[in-house]
Design a protein around this motif. Sequence first.
Motif, mmCIF file in Angstrom:
data_model
loop_
_atom_site.group_PDB
_atom_site.id
_atom_site.type_symbol
_atom_site.label_atom_id
_atom_site.label_comp_id
_atom_site.label_asym_id
_atom_site.label_seq_id
_atom_site.Cartn_x
_atom_site.Cartn_y
_atom_site.Cartn_z
ATOM 1 N N ALA A 41 59.329 43.977 29.726
ATOM 2 C CA ALA A 41 59.482 42.924 30.727
ATOM 3 C C ALA A 41 58.308 42.934 31.693
ATOM 4 N N ALA A 42 57.893 44.139 32.077
ATOM 5 C CA ALA A 42 56.765 44.236 33.008
ATOM 6 C C ALA A 42 55.514 43.619 32.405
ATOM 7 N N LEU A 43 55.274 43.919 31.130
ATOM 8 C CA LEU A 43 54.096 43.348 30.483
ATOM 9 C C LEU A 43 54.169 41.824 30.478
ATOM 10 N N SER A 44 55.364 41.310 30.168
ATOM 11 C CA SER A 44 55.492 39.850 30.124
ATOM 12 C C SER A 44 55.135 39.221 31.449
ATOM 13 N N LEU A 45 55.672 39.794 32.527
ATOM 14 C CA LEU A 45 55.442 39.176 33.827
ATOM 15 C C LEU A 45 54.032 39.449 34.347
ATOM 16 N N ALA A 46 53.511 40.638 33.979
ATOM 17 C CA ALA A 46 52.167 40.972 34.462
ATOM 18 C C ALA A 46 51.130 39.996 33.932
ATOM 19 N N VAL A 47 51.385 39.455 32.736
ATOM 20 C CA VAL A 47 50.450 38.511 32.118
ATOM 21 C C VAL A 47 50.044 37.419 33.090
ATOM 22 N N PHE A 48 51.041 36.852 33.739
ATOM 23 C CA PHE A 48 50.746 35.708 34.595
ATOM 24 C C PHE A 48 49.936 36.106 35.814
ATOM 25 N N MET A 49 50.174 37.307 36.297
ATOM 26 C CA MET A 49 49.365 37.766 37.436
ATOM 27 C C MET A 49 47.941 38.054 36.996
ATOM 28 N N VAL A 50 47.788 38.621 35.805
ATOM 29 C CA VAL A 50 46.447 38.986 35.357
ATOM 30 C C VAL A 50 45.584 37.750 35.121
ATOM 31 N N ILE A 51 46.185 36.728 34.535
ATOM 32 C CA ILE A 51 45.396 35.533 34.225
ATOM 33 C C ILE A 51 44.794 34.925 35.487
ATOM 34 N N VAL A 52 45.606 34.722 36.504
ATOM 35 C CA VAL A 52 45.019 34.169 37.730
ATOM 36 C C VAL A 52 44.211 35.224 38.461
ATOM 37 N N GLY A 53 44.582 36.497 38.239
ATOM 38 C CA GLY A 53 43.813 37.567 38.874
ATOM 39 C C GLY A 53 42.369 37.563 38.407
ATOM 40 N N ILE A 54 42.151 37.259 37.133
ATOM 41 C CA ILE A 54 40.778 37.222 36.613
ATOM 42 C C ILE A 54 39.967 36.161 37.352
ATOM 43 N N GLY A 55 40.550 34.985 37.459
ATOM 44 C CA GLY A 55 39.833 33.915 38.150
ATOM 45 C C GLY A 55 39.571 34.271 39.599
ATOM 46 N N GLN A 56 40.596 34.761 40.260
ATOM 47 C CA GLN A 56 40.462 35.106 41.677
ATOM 48 C C GLN A 56 39.453 36.231 41.844
ATOM 49 N N MET A 57 39.421 37.146 40.885
ATOM 50 C CA MET A 57 38.482 38.261 40.960
ATOM 51 C C MET A 57 37.038 37.770 40.948
ATOM 52 N N PHE A 58 36.725 36.847 40.052
ATOM 53 C CA PHE A 58 35.369 36.309 40.019
ATOM 54 C C PHE A 58 35.038 35.589 41.322
ATOM 55 N N VAL A 59 36.006 34.847 41.849
ATOM 56 C CA VAL A 59 35.750 34.120 43.094
ATOM 57 C C VAL A 59 35.499 35.092 44.236
ATOM 58 N N ILE A 60 36.357 36.106 44.357
ATOM 59 C CA ILE A 60 36.217 37.053 45.458
ATOM 60 C C ILE A 60 34.915 37.829 45.337
ATOM 61 N N THR A 61 34.489 38.078 44.098
ATOM 62 C CA THR A 61 33.259 38.831 43.898
ATOM 63 C C THR A 61 32.029 38.037 44.321
ATOM 64 N N LEU A 62 32.190 36.724 44.491
ATOM 65 C CA LEU A 62 31.073 35.911 44.955
ATOM 66 C C LEU A 62 30.656 36.254 46.372
ATOM 67 N N GLY A 63 31.491 36.983 47.083
ATOM 68 C CA GLY A 63 31.069 37.373 48.422
ATOM 69 C C GLY A 63 32.137 37.075 49.449
ATOM 70 N N LEU A 245 49.772 33.073 44.690
ATOM 71 C CA LEU A 245 48.637 33.157 45.608
ATOM 72 C C LEU A 245 48.486 34.594 46.070
ATOM 73 N N LEU A 246 49.532 35.085 46.711
ATOM 74 C CA LEU A 246 49.474 36.458 47.202
ATOM 75 C C LEU A 246 49.343 37.429 46.042
ATOM 76 N N ALA A 247 50.025 37.137 44.938
ATOM 77 C CA ALA A 247 49.949 38.043 43.791
ATOM 78 C C ALA A 247 48.521 38.130 43.275
ATOM 79 N N SER A 248 47.825 36.972 43.190
ATOM 80 C CA SER A 248 46.480 37.016 42.620
ATOM 81 C C SER A 248 45.549 37.819 43.509
#
Lengths: 315, 488, 328
Positions: A41-63, A245-248
């Motif tokens: 179950a954790a893996l299933s739900l984590a998927v959705f956080m990871v997907i937006v997390g990737i995008g947010q990670m690139f954005v945050i890394t911009l500075g 939002l907060l999760a990402s």
Amino acid sequence: MSRIRQLFVKPWIWSFIGAFLVWLAAIVFTHGYGAGGMITAALSLAVFMVIVGIGQMFVITLGPGNVDLSLPANIGLASAVAMKAMDGNDAMVAVGLLAALAAGFAIGAANYLLIWALRIPPIIATLSASFIIQSIDISYGRGLQIKPPPGYADFSNLQFLGIPILAALTVLVTIAAAIALHRTVYGRSVSAIGQNMRAAWLAGIPVGRIRFLTYALSGTLGGLNGALLAGYFRGANVDIGNEYLLASIAVVVIGGTSVAGGKANVPGLWGAALFLVLLLTMLNTFGVSAGVRLLLTGLVIVGVITAAGGQKALR
Amino acid sequence: MMSEASAHVVKLDGVERHFGAVRALDGVDLIVDRGECVGLVGHNGAGKSTLMHILAGTLTPGRGTIAINGTAQRKYSVALAQKLGIRCVFQELSLCPNLTVAENARVNHASLRGFGWRRRAGDLILAKLDEIFPGHGVGPGDIVRDLSIGKRQMVEVARAFTVTDDPLHLVILDEPTSSLDAETAGQLLSFVRRVVAAGVCCILISHLLREVLENSDRIVVMRDGKVVASGAGADFDRNRLVTAMGAERKDRAATAAARVRADTPMRVRARPQRQTDTTELVAHAGEVIGLAGLSGHGQTDLLLAIFAAAGHARANVEVTAPVALIAGDRQADGIFPLWSIAENIGVRSIVRLRSGLLISTEREDELAEAWQKKINIRTPDLHNNILSLSGGNQQKALFARALGSDADIVLMDDPMRGVDLATKLEVYQLIREEADRGRTFLWYTTETDELDNCDRVYVFRNGRIVADLDRHEVTEEKVIQSSFIESA
Amino acid sequence: MSTDTIAVPTSAPPQAGAINLRRTLRALLPALSLTLILIAIAYLNPRAISYFGFNLMLNLAIPIALATIAQMFVITGNDLDLSIGTFVGFVGCVTATWLHDAPLLGIAVLAGSVLVYAGLGALIYVRNLPSIVVTLGMSFVWQGLAILLLPKPGGKAPGWLLGLMGFKPPYVPFPIIAALVIAAVVHIGLMRTSYGAILRGAGGNPVAIARAGWSLLWTKVIMFALAGIFGVFSGMALIGITTSADANIGNGYTLLSIAGVILGGGEFVGGRVSPMGAVIGALTLALAASPLLTFMHIPPDWQVGANGAILIIVLAARALISRRDAQA
């Protein structure tokens, strides 16, 4: 022995350790019952956080100052777009997915347009955009509760040996993101811009183009997330993205990416996502109320960031 | 032998300071007496700034004693230094850009509070500005952010000399004229002479040897964290200072003959925005073109315009080959602090370093190693973080970045500022070699000596080119003269 | 982070007069936006421009303004408070329960929460933490506490609070007086006092302030404590108007407060803020958020979106005015 020490020095290891500890605590409480199911179950739900997390990670890394606050609205709209396009018809799944991705891309592009053309700080730009997207979503998805096509919904929930297929696919996406970050011109450019935007420009990096691509990427991943959520939870609605939002952001930060920019941590996204999901699961298992759940989640986030400490001051 | 009657204002004994493995100060003794101006010289990494930070209280010494006015200081700090009358003006300006001039004066004087503090602070700083820089044009209500860098430095210097509760015994001036034009620099230095004659002491750090020689009662030379020479100002001359600092006497003989203009293809043609006539800067392949004149008179603007023109067409600027820029302010414009040395060098060339879709780390390392040898970057491992390099070597890495790229045109925005002499000489040699191979260099420098390396020099004033000097015509006098002529 | 700093200068350095004109225009922008919105309201519904009309429209402006000021203090120190919204909700719940039933306990809890805010400031400074993440976590904490206190909407505002917020002075509606008082007090405190200069300087150049001997720890703690105090005022004022509370009542205030500070001419870094501008920004948002849109007959679906559009328009105007400013 020093090999093991090297392993512990890796920043992302801590989020995985945290996730593991939380899982242990949960199964101790249930006397080992449902341990495996919890992971699935954790893996299933984590998927959705990871997907937006990737995008947010690139954005945050911009500075510093770069963050995508339009994700919840994006996800909500994309879920509606996907469902309407698929129209309950399995044959239209690909079309629906593409439509959701396109909607997400458009949102990301619009975000960057505001940032670049109107010189609006990203926090405000994505915030304002999210208001507008919300309205579009409300009027577009007016009341209609469209169900996803049955085959698509089933696929979202499919598991193999206890591992959700979506999770496996997302791991592949994560690996691709890591390669992109460290070994492509794009990834290097993002890291350079995050460390020093002016130096990056003077070093010949097309700053505007890279930022545009990053916001567009974050938007597109948000769109993907919306489509997948609609399939997994068997329905689209405006609020489906609210907690992301907060999760990402939490997943990016707890996973070890630097909020000051320039240094991203991809494996940490999974560790942090699992940690957060398992934490919530554990709290549910303990039977705590919503209020206590929120309180503890907050304290954990504050605790983790305090323990990690901030960026060391540069000489 | 210390006579009790006249205790030294400052006496530093055996001061040591390490930053990890780097020995910034290796046992330094320093004495400053009332009413004298001590000139402190040395190349980068000599330890001058570190020593001054310790004297000002912002750094603690690892070893050694500090005695102010004859009393040994056990728990020295910034607050204590302030109370004992020690002020400093460092190279990194310490004004708050969002506050007004008067508010910035208040920051340094805790006693300026209560009703009417704003007016008192304003009067205080204005009086001092009038005293040091007559005709300065700065108002106490001006927001610092809106002031030019020269005016900011004036405010910073004036503030250091303001007195409220705490006495004023010693002022440390670290490169105080770096952002001032000749007239204001002269005003400052004559004020310093007046104030020293009245009993205040001063430590003057400057890379302009002429300034130090003309204004110091005593001179102290540092090298590699130690004092290597010290004596009366009159005993020193330029040569002796340079020798003491450890650099080889530069051979002034011109190397190769200047490139004949018509031979090689044109690379850059640019007219400054404010140019009223048709004069333009023209550079051909293989030429080293100097941009001179007072700092901040349009040289950097033109370089940036040329850099931008490589990407999008701009009016009045024509560029026919790829361009790279070497920044002068490496912290603000050049270094990527989270990356390794190899990554910092390779960043301009990442597109070329690809094999397939991905960047090849082998190629990146090859590039970095090749340039490490060529430009002599001192480091045990190119995968170390860039900040592990000394300042001069960091600058070399920036050179490697530009020269290792495919750029045929290299713009240099005063890249040798604060770099030690040994590094400079290595780089001059390299520039000549690269120019011989067909690269074009546009070199903005604030040190007239460096113009010896150029085939042609354009002198700027007020954003316009006012003189176009051939190699043989370039002398320090001519450059300075042109800097003050109004354009036609 | 805008790309201003890497813009290649396209024009000669502006003359002093031009700088002053643009600076004045920039400073006036918040007031101009407010005036425009008022004109629009007057045009659409003239009866709204009356004592009664203003009282109604600007009702919620007071808590929004107080929250905006709280956010402004945090932004002055180069931080960001993502928890102010849920904090206001928490304060509201405390106000409607303990402050009403057991006033001493209520006061103690509110004072304690200000201390928590101050402690957060200390934590952020000592450990060099990113405020976005810390306040993000705290937003969960306040929300959780609020839900524990009031799982379902309810509670009752204390009588004296109702009286204060329901005060109807002659001629000038109470919200306007309150806004003026808040703006004046904070302006004097932050922009005119000698320590206020230090607080702002800590945002502009912390290294310089520290070198001059001031304690950066104290400036951070004080800024966060002030944010906590104004957050408490905001929550109390809100309950004084709505008369009862629910745990989610303040959630929108986080983004509203950020928008208010920015609309008022403040910037995220550099210690450049304007208390008057922040209050005007809050008033503008309060008007634009509901009354204006209702009068424009914008369908409820689109009201949220219109908020975003208004923000964008104002910021675009500011960008146009600043476009030729050479940024430091």
